[in-house]
Every structure is written in structure tokens, then in C-alpha cells.
Design an enzyme around this catalytic site. Sequence first.
Site, PDB file in Angstrom:
ATOM      1  N   GLN A  96       0.778  -1.226   0.040  1.00 46.30           N
ATOM      2  CA  GLN A  96       0.020  -0.089   0.019  1.00 46.30           C
ATOM      3  C   GLN A  96       0.890   1.268  -0.053  1.00 46.30           C
ATOM      4  OE1 GLN A  96      -2.768   0.261   3.143  1.00 46.30           O
ATOM      5  NE2 GLN A  96      -3.935   2.142   2.304  1.00 46.30           N
ATOM      6  N   THR A  97       0.513   2.207  -0.754  1.00 42.21           N
ATOM      7  CA  THR A  97       1.384   3.435  -0.917  1.00 42.21           C
ATOM      8  C   THR A  97       0.595   4.799  -0.621  1.00 42.21           C
ATOM      9  OG1 THR A  97       0.906   3.581  -3.479  1.00 42.21           O
ATOM     10  CG2 THR A  97       3.013   2.619  -2.504  1.00 42.21           C
ATOM     11  N   VAL A  98      -0.775   4.490  -0.833  1.00 38.84           N
ATOM     12  CA  VAL A  98      -1.662   5.749  -0.404  1.00 38.84           C
ATOM     13  C   VAL A  98      -2.675   5.403   0.640  1.00 38.84           C
ATOM     14  CG1 VAL A  98      -3.390   7.258  -1.321  1.00 38.84           C
ATOM     15  CG2 VAL A  98      -1.576   6.700  -2.764  1.00 38.84           C
ATOM     16  N   HIS A 102      -8.828   2.060  -0.618  1.00 37.85           N
ATOM     17  CA  HIS A 102      -9.125   2.194  -2.165  1.00 37.85           C
ATOM     18  C   HIS A 102      -8.959   0.477  -2.858  1.00 37.85           C
ATOM     19  CE1 HIS A 102      -4.668   2.808  -2.072  1.00 37.85           C
ATOM     20  NE2 HIS A 102      -4.882   2.230  -3.268  1.00 37.85           N
ATOM     21  N   HIS A 104      -8.454  -1.220  -6.433  1.00 37.29           N
ATOM     22  CA  HIS A 104      -8.055  -1.129  -7.789  1.00 37.29           C
ATOM     23  C   HIS A 104      -8.829  -2.013  -8.493  1.00 37.29           C
ATOM     24  CE1 HIS A 104      -3.663   0.398  -7.054  1.00 37.29           C
ATOM     25  NE2 HIS A 104      -3.901  -0.103  -5.854  1.00 37.29           N
TER      26      HIS A 104
HETATM   27  P1  AMP Z   1      -1.572   1.288  -3.529  1.00 35.57           P
HETATM   28  O1  AMP Z   1      -0.267   1.236  -3.848  1.00 35.57           O
HETATM   29  O2  AMP Z   1      -2.463   0.274  -3.462  1.00 35.57           O
HETATM   30  O3  AMP Z   1      -1.812   2.095  -2.136  1.00 35.57           O
HETATM   31  O4  AMP Z   1      -2.132   2.461  -4.752  1.00 35.57           O
HETATM   32  C1  AMP Z   1      -1.933   3.582  -4.938  1.00 35.57           C
HETATM   33  C2  AMP Z   1      -2.325   3.741  -6.276  1.00 35.57           C
HETATM   34  O5  AMP Z   1      -2.694   5.327  -6.480  1.00 35.57           O
HETATM   35  C3  AMP Z   1      -1.334   3.874  -7.379  1.00 35.57           C
HETATM   36  O6  AMP Z   1      -1.524   3.052  -8.416  1.00 35.57           O
HETATM   37  C4  AMP Z   1      -1.062   5.088  -7.717  1.00 35.57           C
HETATM   38  O7  AMP Z   1      -0.602   5.098  -9.137  1.00 35.57           O
HETATM   39  C5  AMP Z   1      -2.133   6.031  -7.655  1.00 35.57           C
HETATM   40  N1  AMP Z   1      -2.205   7.388  -7.407  1.00 35.57           N
HETATM   41  C6  AMP Z   1      -1.571   8.034  -6.495  1.00 35.57           C
HETATM   42  N2  AMP Z   1      -1.744   9.541  -6.563  1.00 35.57           N
HETATM   43  C7  AMP Z   1      -2.753   9.536  -7.525  1.00 35.57           C
HETATM   44  C8  AMP Z   1      -3.535  10.468  -8.054  1.00 35.57           C
HETATM   45  N3  AMP Z   1      -3.169  11.884  -7.536  1.00 35.57           N
HETATM   46  N4  AMP Z   1      -4.327  10.145  -8.943  1.00 35.57           N
HETATM   47  C9  AMP Z   1      -4.856   9.069  -9.109  1.00 35.57           C
HETATM   48  N5  AMP Z   1      -4.149   8.106  -8.933  1.00 35.57           N
HETATM   49  C10 AMP Z   1      -3.014   8.266  -7.720  1.00 35.57           C
END
Ligand code: AMP
Length: 140
Positions: A96-98, A102, A104
Site C-alpha cells: 500500500q502506498t496511499v 481504495h 483497484h
Molecule cells: P496502492 O499502492 O494500492 O496504495 O495504490 C495507490 C495507487 O494510487 C497507485 O496505483 C498510484 O498510481 C495511484 N495514485 C497516486 N496518486 C494518485 C492521484 N493523484 N490520482 C490518481 N491516482 C493516484
Amino acid sequence: MRTESDCVFCGISAGDLPSTTVARSERAIAFMDINPVTPGHTLVAPLSHATDLFDVTAEDLVACVHLAQQIAERARDRLGADGVNLLNCSGVAANQTVFHFHVHVIPRFEDQPSKDRIGLPWESVPGDLDEIERIGALLS
Ligand code: AMP
Ligand code: ZN
């Protein structure tokens, strides 16, 4: 409604940050991922902030899955997707990065390497049955 001032997806949900939003419901929003792994890669997030799968409410989780299903249908009907993967990453260990929950929605295209070069992040190898039973018992 929970919001976090430094959360990118709270900013997108509130309309304060740019996004390509494709659908909204009372509780959830769907917008295009800016780093798409296949054409149509979309993220579905609750409007109210939750960190991950452990934190999101049942109502918001249901709303996200419901909206994800609608996006999957659009990917199939409008983009010609042959299939869809739903993916959630909860926790650093799960990539997880955000840290706003969410899902996908990743459209999949059969035999079209220009659109789809991804596989699955695991190999299917038969496991040890005793170990499977032991761990299953921990989860029961
Ligand atoms: P995760 O690694 O599951 O947390 O996925 C985070 C996702 O958010 C990644 O696929 C990023 O490309 C996407 N992401 C990050 N910032 C944005 C943004 N401002 N708008 C749309 N997608 C984003
Ligand atoms: Zn947030």
C-alpha cells in the site's frame, strides 16, 4: 464525514485536487489511476477517510465494491475488457502506498500484449496439506 488534510484521496473526493473522476455514489468515488497498469485502471475509494481494509466501515466497503462492479461492467462493455482484477493493498507489507482505502479495478485484455503485459504476483504451487489445515484452524 472523516477527512485528513494531507490525504491525496480526501483531496480528490472533495474536488480540491485534480482527478479524472468517472463515477460517484453517495459514499464512494471512482477515478482513473495516474499510473495505469492496463488501459482503464481505475481506483474506487470511500468519500470518508479510512486508512485501509482494517479501518473502513462495512457500509463504505460495500459501497466501494458496488461501484467497482459498475466500473468493471463499463470496462467490459465500453473498453472491450475480457476480464477484471480487483485488488486492495492494505498495509506497507502489502505494497500500500496511499493510505486512504481504495480498490483497484484493473481491466484485463486477453492476447493483447500491447494493452496487458501483467500476470499475477504469485505462482500456483500445491501446498503442504498439514500446514494448510493448521493455518486454516487458526483462521476458523
Ligand atoms: P496502492 O499502492 O494500492 O496504495 O495504490 C495507490 C495507487 O494510487 C497507485 O496505483 C498510484 O498510481 C495511484 N495514485 C497516486 N496518486 C494518485 C492521484 N493523484 N490520482 C490518481 N491516482 C493516484
Ligand atoms: Zn483520505
